[in-house]
Design an enzyme around this catalytic site. Structure first.
Site, PDB file in Angstrom:
ATOM      1  N   ASP A 166       0.827  -1.210   0.000  1.00 18.13           N
ATOM      2  CA  ASP A 166       0.000   0.000   0.000  1.00 18.13           C
ATOM      3  C   ASP A 166       0.860   1.258   0.000  1.00 18.13           C
ATOM      4  O   ASP A 166       0.505   2.261  -0.623  1.00 18.13           O
ATOM      5  CB  ASP A 166      -0.955  -0.006   1.198  1.00 18.13           C
ATOM      6  CG  ASP A 166      -2.073  -1.019   1.029  1.00 18.13           C
ATOM      7  OD1 ASP A 166      -2.716  -1.005  -0.023  1.00 18.13           O
ATOM      8  OD2 ASP A 166      -2.285  -1.833   1.939  1.00 18.13           O
ATOM      9  N   GLU A 178      -5.571   4.164   0.894  1.00 20.59           N
ATOM     10  CA  GLU A 178      -4.374   3.322   0.975  1.00 20.59           C
ATOM     11  C   GLU A 178      -3.700   3.488   2.336  1.00 20.59           C
ATOM     12  O   GLU A 178      -3.147   2.531   2.885  1.00 20.59           O
ATOM     13  CB  GLU A 178      -3.391   3.662  -0.148  1.00 20.59           C
ATOM     14  CG  GLU A 178      -3.913   3.451  -1.566  1.00 20.59           C
ATOM     15  CD  GLU A 178      -4.124   1.993  -1.943  1.00 20.59           C
ATOM     16  OE1 GLU A 178      -3.826   1.097  -1.122  1.00 20.59           O
ATOM     17  OE2 GLU A 178      -4.599   1.743  -3.065  1.00 20.59           O
ATOM     18  N   TYR A 236      -3.217  -3.199   8.052  1.00 17.37           N
ATOM     19  CA  TYR A 236      -2.284  -4.326   7.971  1.00 17.37           C
ATOM     20  C   TYR A 236      -1.219  -4.238   9.058  1.00 17.37           C
ATOM     21  O   TYR A 236      -0.840  -5.257   9.648  1.00 17.37           O
ATOM     22  CB  TYR A 236      -1.629  -4.374   6.585  1.00 17.37           C
ATOM     23  CG  TYR A 236      -2.571  -4.826   5.503  1.00 17.37           C
ATOM     24  CD1 TYR A 236      -3.292  -6.011   5.629  1.00 17.37           C
ATOM     25  CD2 TYR A 236      -2.745  -4.076   4.343  1.00 17.37           C
ATOM     26  CE1 TYR A 236      -4.163  -6.430   4.636  1.00 17.37           C
ATOM     27  CE2 TYR A 236      -3.610  -4.486   3.339  1.00 17.37           C
ATOM     28  CZ  TYR A 236      -4.321  -5.666   3.495  1.00 17.37           C
ATOM     29  OH  TYR A 236      -5.179  -6.080   2.508  1.00 17.37           O
ATOM     30  N   GLU A 264      -2.658  -3.795  -8.290  1.00 23.30           N
ATOM     31  CA  GLU A 264      -3.847  -3.812  -7.435  1.00 23.30           C
ATOM     32  C   GLU A 264      -4.848  -4.881  -7.845  1.00 23.30           C
ATOM     33  O   GLU A 264      -5.659  -5.314  -7.021  1.00 23.30           O
ATOM     34  CB  GLU A 264      -4.501  -2.432  -7.442  1.00 23.30           C
ATOM     35  CG  GLU A 264      -3.573  -1.361  -6.890  1.00 23.30           C
ATOM     36  CD  GLU A 264      -4.265  -0.048  -6.618  1.00 23.30           C
ATOM     37  OE1 GLU A 264      -4.760   0.136  -5.496  1.00 23.30           O
ATOM     38  OE2 GLU A 264      -4.305   0.795  -7.538  1.00 23.30           O
ATOM     39  N   GLU A 303      -9.746  -2.107  -3.447  1.00 27.86           N
ATOM     40  CA  GLU A 303      -8.761  -2.352  -4.498  1.00 27.86           C
ATOM     41  C   GLU A 303      -9.439  -2.686  -5.826  1.00 27.86           C
ATOM     42  O   GLU A 303      -8.926  -2.346  -6.894  1.00 27.86           O
ATOM     43  CB  GLU A 303      -7.796  -3.472  -4.082  1.00 27.86           C
ATOM     44  CG  GLU A 303      -6.975  -3.176  -2.840  1.00 27.86           C
ATOM     45  CD  GLU A 303      -6.056  -1.963  -2.974  1.00 27.86           C
ATOM     46  OE1 GLU A 303      -6.007  -1.353  -4.062  1.00 27.86           O
ATOM     47  OE2 GLU A 303      -5.398  -1.614  -1.978  1.00 27.86           O
TER      48      GLU A 303
END
Length: 325
Positions: free
Chosen positions: A76, A107, A114, A170, A204
């Site tokens: 990202d 993003e 994450y 992506e 995405e």
């Protein structure tokens, strides 16, 4: 901007403006409003049950998920680097710049999500730092990162070619990893991980659709579409069948490779090309959750994340890439 790109309206400095209304590119604006209606934050994702479920996974499953999250956390940032350094400055149309500005914020949310997942699941600080630095410490992640960064630094390829390359990042580089996490959902495990996966995969998918829409607007299309897509497919197949094989979590590597080909075929068609692989979707659980060409799978705000009334407007679509296959 190369000589051949001087006539591209999307890239033409004469198209630059600072006042939004009246809207000039209605299909691009509609895509922005669709993205805006899908805004979410990490605070909406509960990881309470995930901590217990993490202990129920075996060592191979934990290894697989850790490495997938490490790739996502790095990727990202790479996508945003491209948006900041290249696309958002090259594209002059304000409606597209609105989309790119919003995409950068999204993003950032993905990257935060994450990083939070890794921080929550991994208790050992050395392992955590190893995963956070994956583009340097994990060769298979570095290979994918290097491929994307190469396109950011490429001063010779035109905008159309680089646009296709990041549609592959992506649309293809994420596809197999998304599918592997949805596979875990079938087992009723890791609800926080799988819910965030739903949110991010939808985002995405929309970003990939937007790349296809901009390519549609270009007068001079990329003449290397199949070459770029097939290159990305080979890297992704290697990643999930050799470097980080999905059989670690009980998935079939051959079926995963076919799924990647299926996603690539749909991307090719959305870019105006013929299919290369003629692959069918081997995963029934991914029928309504595909990165390219279908973004209408969100019906509930545990998946229902479209903001009320945002994006409601009059007018007809001038461009459609939601065809069922």
């Amino acid at each position: 901007m190369s000589h051949g790109e001087e006539t591209e309206l999307l890239l033409d400095p004469k198209e630059e403006r600072f006042v939004l209304l009246p809207i000039k590119y209605h299909d691009i604006w509609k895509m922005y409003k669709k993205a805006e209606s899908s805004f979410w934050t990490v605070e909406e994702v509960s990881l309470d049950k995930d901590i217990d479920d993490w202990g129920k996974l075996n060592a191979k499953e934990r290894h697989f998920i850790s490495y997938v999250l490490a790739f996502f956390a790095a990727s990202d940032g790479i996508v945003n680097l491209n948006l900041v350094e290249r696309f958002s400055t090259e594209v002059k149309v304000l409606e597209a710049r609105f989309f790119y500005g919003f995409q950068m914020a999204i993003e950032n949310i993905h990257s935060e999500m994450y990083s939070l997942l890794i921080d929550t699941y991994i208790r050992d600080n050395d392992e955590k730092n190893f995963l956070f630095d994956a583009i340097r410490t994990i060769p298979s992640v570095k290979e994918k990162a290097d491929w994307a960064i190469r396109w950011i630094e490429d001063k010779n390829s035109d905008f159309a070619t680089r646009l296709v390359a990041f549609a592959c990042v992506e649309g293809i580089f994420f596809s197999g990893a998304f599918a592997s996490i949805f596979w875990l959902k079938k087992r009723g495990l890791m609800p926080g991980l799988t819910f965030s996966n739903e949110l991010i995969s939808r985002d995405e998918g929309l970003h990939c659709e937007f790349a296809c829409l901009l390519h549609y607007h270009l007068k001079k299309k990329c003449n290397r579409i199949k070459e770029v897509v097939m290159d990305a497919v080979e890297i992704e197949k290697k990643f999930l069948s050799e470097s980080l094989p999905v059989n670690l979590i009980g998935m079939n590597c051959n079926l995963m490779c076919r799924y990647i080909e299926f996603v690539a075929d749909r991307l090719l068609e959305n870019l105006g090309e013929e299919r290369v692989y003629n692959a069918t979707n081997p995963f029934d659980f991914m029928e309504n959750i595909s990165l390219v060409g279908k973004t209408n799978f969100f019906d509930k705000r545990e998946s229902q994340y479209q903001k009320a009334f945002v994006g409601i407007e009059n007018g007809n679509d001038s461009f459609r890439i939601d065809v069922d296959f």
